[in-house]
Write a protein that holds these residues in place. Structure first.
Motif, PDB file in Angstrom:
ATOM      1  N   MET A  34      -1.160  47.511  38.308  1.00  0.00           N
ATOM      2  CA  MET A  34      -1.862  46.798  39.367  1.00  0.00           C
ATOM      3  C   MET A  34      -2.256  47.812  40.431  1.00  0.00           C
ATOM      4  O   MET A  34      -1.681  48.904  40.514  1.00  0.00           O
ATOM      5  CB  MET A  34      -0.968  45.723  40.009  1.00  0.00           C
ATOM      6  CG  MET A  34      -0.533  44.616  39.081  1.00  0.00           C
ATOM      7  SD  MET A  34       0.388  43.299  39.939  1.00  0.00           S
ATOM      8  CE  MET A  34       1.878  44.168  40.411  1.00  0.00           C
ATOM      9  N   ALA A  35      -3.217  47.442  41.248  1.00  0.00           N
ATOM     10  CA  ALA A  35      -3.565  48.231  42.433  1.00  0.00           C
ATOM     11  C   ALA A  35      -3.728  47.274  43.596  1.00  0.00           C
ATOM     12  O   ALA A  35      -4.213  46.151  43.429  1.00  0.00           O
ATOM     13  CB  ALA A  35      -4.845  49.028  42.209  1.00  0.00           C
ATOM     14  N   SER A  36      -3.301  47.695  44.773  1.00  0.00           N
ATOM     15  CA  SER A  36      -3.395  46.834  45.953  1.00  0.00           C
ATOM     16  C   SER A  36      -3.847  47.653  47.153  1.00  0.00           C
ATOM     17  O   SER A  36      -3.665  48.882  47.202  1.00  0.00           O
ATOM     18  CB  SER A  36      -2.038  46.183  46.256  1.00  0.00           C
ATOM     19  OG  SER A  36      -1.060  47.168  46.559  1.00  0.00           O
ATOM     20  N   ARG A  37      -4.434  46.972  48.124  1.00  0.00           N
ATOM     21  CA  ARG A  37      -4.702  47.618  49.401  1.00  0.00           C
ATOM     22  C   ARG A  37      -3.364  47.929  50.076  1.00  0.00           C
ATOM     23  O   ARG A  37      -2.361  47.241  49.839  1.00  0.00           O
ATOM     24  CB  ARG A  37      -5.544  46.708  50.292  1.00  0.00           C
ATOM     25  CG  ARG A  37      -6.912  46.369  49.728  1.00  0.00           C
ATOM     26  CD  ARG A  37      -7.774  47.587  49.482  1.00  0.00           C
ATOM     27  NE  ARG A  37      -7.996  48.361  50.712  1.00  0.00           N
ATOM     28  CZ  ARG A  37      -8.711  49.484  50.775  1.00  0.00           C
ATOM     29  NH1 ARG A  37      -9.268  49.983  49.670  1.00  0.00           N
ATOM     30  NH2 ARG A  37      -8.871  50.117  51.928  1.00  0.00           N
ATOM     31  N   ASP A  38      -3.328  48.961  50.923  1.00  0.00           N
ATOM     32  CA  ASP A  38      -2.041  49.411  51.441  1.00  0.00           C
ATOM     33  C   ASP A  38      -1.472  48.510  52.530  1.00  0.00           C
ATOM     34  O   ASP A  38      -0.348  48.733  52.986  1.00  0.00           O
ATOM     35  CB  ASP A  38      -2.120  50.867  51.907  1.00  0.00           C
ATOM     36  CG  ASP A  38      -3.076  51.077  53.066  1.00  0.00           C
ATOM     37  OD1 ASP A  38      -3.713  50.103  53.495  1.00  0.00           O
ATOM     38  OD2 ASP A  38      -3.188  52.228  53.531  1.00  0.00           O
ATOM     39  N   TYR A  39      -2.219  47.488  52.952  1.00  0.00           N
ATOM     40  CA  TYR A  39      -1.635  46.518  53.878  1.00  0.00           C
ATOM     41  C   TYR A  39      -0.807  45.463  53.147  1.00  0.00           C
ATOM     42  O   TYR A  39      -0.151  44.639  53.765  1.00  0.00           O
ATOM     43  CB  TYR A  39      -2.719  45.839  54.723  1.00  0.00           C
ATOM     44  CG  TYR A  39      -3.858  45.221  53.929  1.00  0.00           C
ATOM     45  CD1 TYR A  39      -3.687  44.052  53.185  1.00  0.00           C
ATOM     46  CD2 TYR A  39      -5.112  45.816  53.927  1.00  0.00           C
ATOM     47  CE1 TYR A  39      -4.716  43.499  52.461  1.00  0.00           C
ATOM     48  CE2 TYR A  39      -6.154  45.269  53.203  1.00  0.00           C
ATOM     49  CZ  TYR A  39      -5.962  44.103  52.472  1.00  0.00           C
ATOM     50  OH  TYR A  39      -6.997  43.554  51.754  1.00  0.00           O
ATOM     51  N   VAL A  46      -5.281  48.539  35.813  1.00  0.00           N
ATOM     52  CA  VAL A  46      -6.011  49.734  36.230  1.00  0.00           C
ATOM     53  C   VAL A  46      -6.387  50.529  34.975  1.00  0.00           C
ATOM     54  O   VAL A  46      -5.505  50.957  34.227  1.00  0.00           O
ATOM     55  CB  VAL A  46      -5.155  50.612  37.160  1.00  0.00           C
ATOM     56  CG1 VAL A  46      -5.914  51.881  37.541  1.00  0.00           C
ATOM     57  CG2 VAL A  46      -4.746  49.827  38.392  1.00  0.00           C
ATOM     58  N   PRO A  47      -7.675  50.745  34.709  1.00  0.00           N
ATOM     59  CA  PRO A  47      -8.078  51.472  33.504  1.00  0.00           C
ATOM     60  C   PRO A  47      -7.559  52.907  33.517  1.00  0.00           C
ATOM     61  O   PRO A  47      -7.433  53.534  34.575  1.00  0.00           O
ATOM     62  CB  PRO A  47      -9.613  51.448  33.562  1.00  0.00           C
ATOM     63  CG  PRO A  47      -9.949  50.300  34.461  1.00  0.00           C
ATOM     64  CD  PRO A  47      -8.834  50.238  35.463  1.00  0.00           C
ATOM     65  N   HIS A  97       0.473  50.535  41.099  1.00  0.00           N
ATOM     66  CA  HIS A  97       1.791  50.090  40.657  1.00  0.00           C
ATOM     67  C   HIS A  97       1.813  50.055  39.133  1.00  0.00           C
ATOM     68  O   HIS A  97       0.857  49.606  38.496  1.00  0.00           O
ATOM     69  CB  HIS A  97       2.099  48.693  41.197  1.00  0.00           C
ATOM     70  CG  HIS A  97       1.744  48.505  42.638  1.00  0.00           C
ATOM     71  ND1 HIS A  97       2.637  48.703  43.667  1.00  0.00           N
ATOM     72  CD2 HIS A  97       0.571  48.157  43.230  1.00  0.00           C
ATOM     73  CE1 HIS A  97       2.041  48.464  44.825  1.00  0.00           C
ATOM     74  NE2 HIS A  97       0.786  48.134  44.586  1.00  0.00           N
ATOM     75  N   LEU A  98       2.906  50.484  38.544  1.00  0.00           N
ATOM     76  CA  LEU A  98       3.024  50.522  37.082  1.00  0.00           C
ATOM     77  C   LEU A  98       4.433  50.147  36.652  1.00  0.00           C
ATOM     78  O   LEU A  98       5.407  50.511  37.310  1.00  0.00           O
ATOM     79  CB  LEU A  98       2.673  51.911  36.557  1.00  0.00           C
ATOM     80  CG  LEU A  98       2.778  52.155  35.046  1.00  0.00           C
ATOM     81  CD1 LEU A  98       1.699  53.142  34.575  1.00  0.00           C
ATOM     82  CD2 LEU A  98       4.159  52.706  34.656  1.00  0.00           C
ATOM     83  N   GLY A 146       8.016  49.297  39.515  1.00  0.00           N
ATOM     84  CA  GLY A 146       7.902  49.719  40.897  1.00  0.00           C
ATOM     85  C   GLY A 146       6.558  50.325  41.193  1.00  0.00           C
ATOM     86  O   GLY A 146       5.683  50.393  40.353  1.00  0.00           O
ATOM     87  N   CYS A 147       6.423  50.803  42.396  1.00  0.00           N
ATOM     88  CA  CYS A 147       5.173  51.393  42.865  1.00  0.00           C
ATOM     89  C   CYS A 147       5.179  52.880  42.539  1.00  0.00           C
ATOM     90  O   CYS A 147       6.177  53.551  42.739  1.00  0.00           O
ATOM     91  CB  CYS A 147       5.045  51.182  44.366  1.00  0.00           C
ATOM     92  SG  CYS A 147       3.632  52.002  45.093  1.00  0.00           S
ATOM     93  N   ILE A 148       4.080  53.367  42.009  1.00  0.00           N
ATOM     94  CA  ILE A 148       4.019  54.792  41.693  1.00  0.00           C
ATOM     95  C   ILE A 148       2.803  55.428  42.337  1.00  0.00           C
ATOM     96  O   ILE A 148       1.889  55.858  41.671  1.00  0.00           O
ATOM     97  CB  ILE A 148       3.977  55.042  40.183  1.00  0.00           C
ATOM     98  CG1 ILE A 148       2.770  54.324  39.574  1.00  0.00           C
ATOM     99  CG2 ILE A 148       5.219  54.633  39.507  1.00  0.00           C
ATOM    100  CD1 ILE A 148       2.378  54.859  38.253  1.00  0.00           C
ATOM    101  N   GLY A 149       2.745  55.451  43.587  1.00  0.00           N
ATOM    102  CA  GLY A 149       1.690  56.253  44.157  1.00  0.00           C
ATOM    103  C   GLY A 149       0.805  55.506  45.097  1.00  0.00           C
ATOM    104  O   GLY A 149       1.132  54.484  45.636  1.00  0.00           O
TER     105      GLY A 149
END
Length: 542
Positions: free
Chosen positions: A513-518, A264-265, A281-282, A27-30
């Protein structure tokens, strides 16, 4: 498929620790935004119907599921193909092309599958039982690099247009947990070797996206399959690119030059999690990083005391907690914690009783007399966090007086050529190497591929002969469907490994992973090759 099954290209899987699972943490964590909130930024290409995903490693560009052994190619082609069964949000299987779970007969050696009718491949042909049977048998018939995962199949017989009977030579414990989750390929597109070569970089499946545009080592673009038999995704187009430089990937996601990135490092994790306009996301993963020794008799590390001495010379736990605190968890055994959720081996007890602790005095005692004073071990690793770990180990050996100890970082191809694919190494080639493996919900994915003697030169190069029935126990466990019997066999194998240390379990690396909030509905899945789950979660851009 157990992609990298090493680190999947088999290069990437083997070495990335990212190959093909029981609920998992996903899931998304933050980030500063909720996935249900409307984003404030703009899509990377200005088009709300297109999505760009930046992968962390180069693909091997093998897009035929029968032959691909590369997690990053799988991330692409999983959208082109449907599976007989697919992963749920964790490490469990659910039907996709299959109507239901299989009927099981003949003491767990016969499986009857029914598939949905009316499903079409992208070329307009209907998906039939012939294609399913072909997909099961092609691994053996075409001598796939993935053949060992399917070599227990005796036959796949077509009953009618929508029913297939698969007979196994023997019961196979992981079958219902993982092995039957095959991608279904069209037999008509793969009849000759020339057909298969074309198919490898121009695949035809029945999935929610269609192959559109491809530039080798640059990008792959997929277009939405508007005639998809299942839920048609909202996104019209998905493009995969790669950027192997972590700092550059972070800069891209911060600047909005891509919609999402993988990996994400650790050092950027907290800062990126707090960044406006970005979600992080992790998911815990079934990845297994390991320090594996050259156990040949002619190598100093063929002596178990030398292996123990190296393992007591440094603290694996300290390395993980200080260097990888956000993105990894220490291991106690040669299976990750997420795999153990279904097995409940006493990992904490094993760690307390068997796992080597940092004890430089004991290390010096074990090594003194067992190796020459000018001993110069080479520890090989890829140039990522495992390279950092190799440097840490070598630094500690220097402190014990072994100034010739050397950490060598290599690209994946040369690294595998010198270790895994090197069937007759000299003692000077390597004393140890650091690599990774992604398995799934069954210990067989790790213990057979990485430690059974049949896999020397295929997936491993430790040459560990084992005590007594070590190799027989691994083989017997995969050929049994009795949980208690398999548990006892695996327990003996893993305790022996912790005592004799052909490999030291290192850590399990999380999927990030990291994504833009859109970007909406993006979640990290435990299986790295399943990320990003664009169709399954119906990722959208708002």
């Amino acid at each position: 498929m157990g992609t990298n099954r090493h680190d999947l290209s088999r290069r990437h899987l083997l070495a990335s620790g990212a190959t093909v699972s029981a609920a998992a943490i996903a899931g998304c964590i933050g980030g500063n935004g909720d996935d249900d909130d409307e984003g404030n930024g703009e899509p990377a290409d200005g088009d709300s119907s297109s999505f760009e995903f930046t992968q962390e490693l180069e693909r091997d560009e093998d897009f035929d599921p029968i032959h691909s052994n590369d997690a990053y190619s799988v991330q692409v082609f999983k959208l082109v193909f449907d599976s007989l069964y697919t992963w749920d949000d964790g490490l469990g299987l659910e039907p996709q092309l299959a109507v239901d779970m299989p009927d099981v007969e003949r003491d767990g050696t016969r499986y009857l599958y029914e598939i949905h009718d009316g499903v079409e491949f992208h070329n307009g042909d209907e998906v039939t039982a012939e294609d399913v049977a072909h997909s099961f048998m092609a691994y053996q018939e075409e001598e796939s690099v993935n053949e060992a995962q399917y070599d227990m199949i005796d036959s796949a017989e077509v009953i009618d247009d929508y029913q297939v009977q698969v007979d196994l030579d023997h019961p196979f414990g992981p079958w219902e947990l993982q092995t039957m989750a095959i991608y279904v390929v069209p037999e008509s597109e793969r009849e000759t070797e020339a057909d298969r070569e074309e198919f490898n970089t121009n695949p035809v499946g029945s999935g929610p996206f269609v192959w559109s545009d491809f530039e080798h080592n640059e990008f792959v673009t997929l277009e939405r399959n508007d005639d998809y038999w299942g839920d048609v995704p909202d996104l019209e187009e998905v493009t995969f690119v790669d950027n192997v430089d972590p700092a550059s990937r972070i800069s891209e996601i911060r600047a909005g030059d891509t919609d999402a990135i993988a990996d994400v490092p650790n050092d950027d994790f907290d800062e990126l999690e707090a960044e406006d306009g970005v979600n992080v996301h992790l998911s815990e993963s079934p990845s297994y990083m390991h320090l594996t020794f050259n156990c040949r008799d002619d190598a100093p590390t063929g002596d178990a005391d030398v292996r123990r001495g190296i393992c007591h010379a440094f603290s694996m736990t300290d390395f993980v907690e200080s260097r990888l605190e956000n993105v990894a968890a220490p291991l106690s055994a040669p299976i990750p914690p997420i795999t153990n959720e279904q097995w409940d081996f006493p990992l904490d007890e094993w760690h307390e009783e068997h796992y080597p602790t940092y004890d430089p005095e004991l290390a010096e005692e074990l090594l003194e007399g067992a190796v020459d004073d000018d001993w110069s071990p080479r520890i090989l690793a890829p140039g990522d966090h495992r390279g950092d770990l190799a440097e840490r180990i070598v630094t500690r050996l220097h402190e014990l007086g072994y100034d010739g100890a050397e950490a060598v970082t290599l690209e994946f191809g040369p690294l595998l050529d010198q270790t895994v694919y090197n069937e007759d190494p000299s003692p000077d080639d390597f004393q140890a190497y650091l690599l990774g493996w992604t398995g799934g919900p069954d210990p067989d994915a790790y213990l057979y591929n990485l430690y059974h003697e049949s896999q020397v030169g295929v997936n491993q190069a430790h040459f560990y002969e084992g005590r007594g029935d070590f190799h027989d126990n691994i083989a017997d466990a995969r050929e049994s469907a009795d949980f208690d019997e398999r548990y006892d066999l695996y327990e003996d194998v893993m305790i022996e490994m912790l005592e004799e240390l052909p490999s030291l379990p290192a850590y399990s690396f999380h999927n990030t992973m990291a994504s833009r909030d859109y970007v909406q509905n993006l979640e990290a899945h435990p299986m790295v090759q399943q990320n990003p789950r664009i169709a399954h979660n119906n990722v959208t851009i708002q």
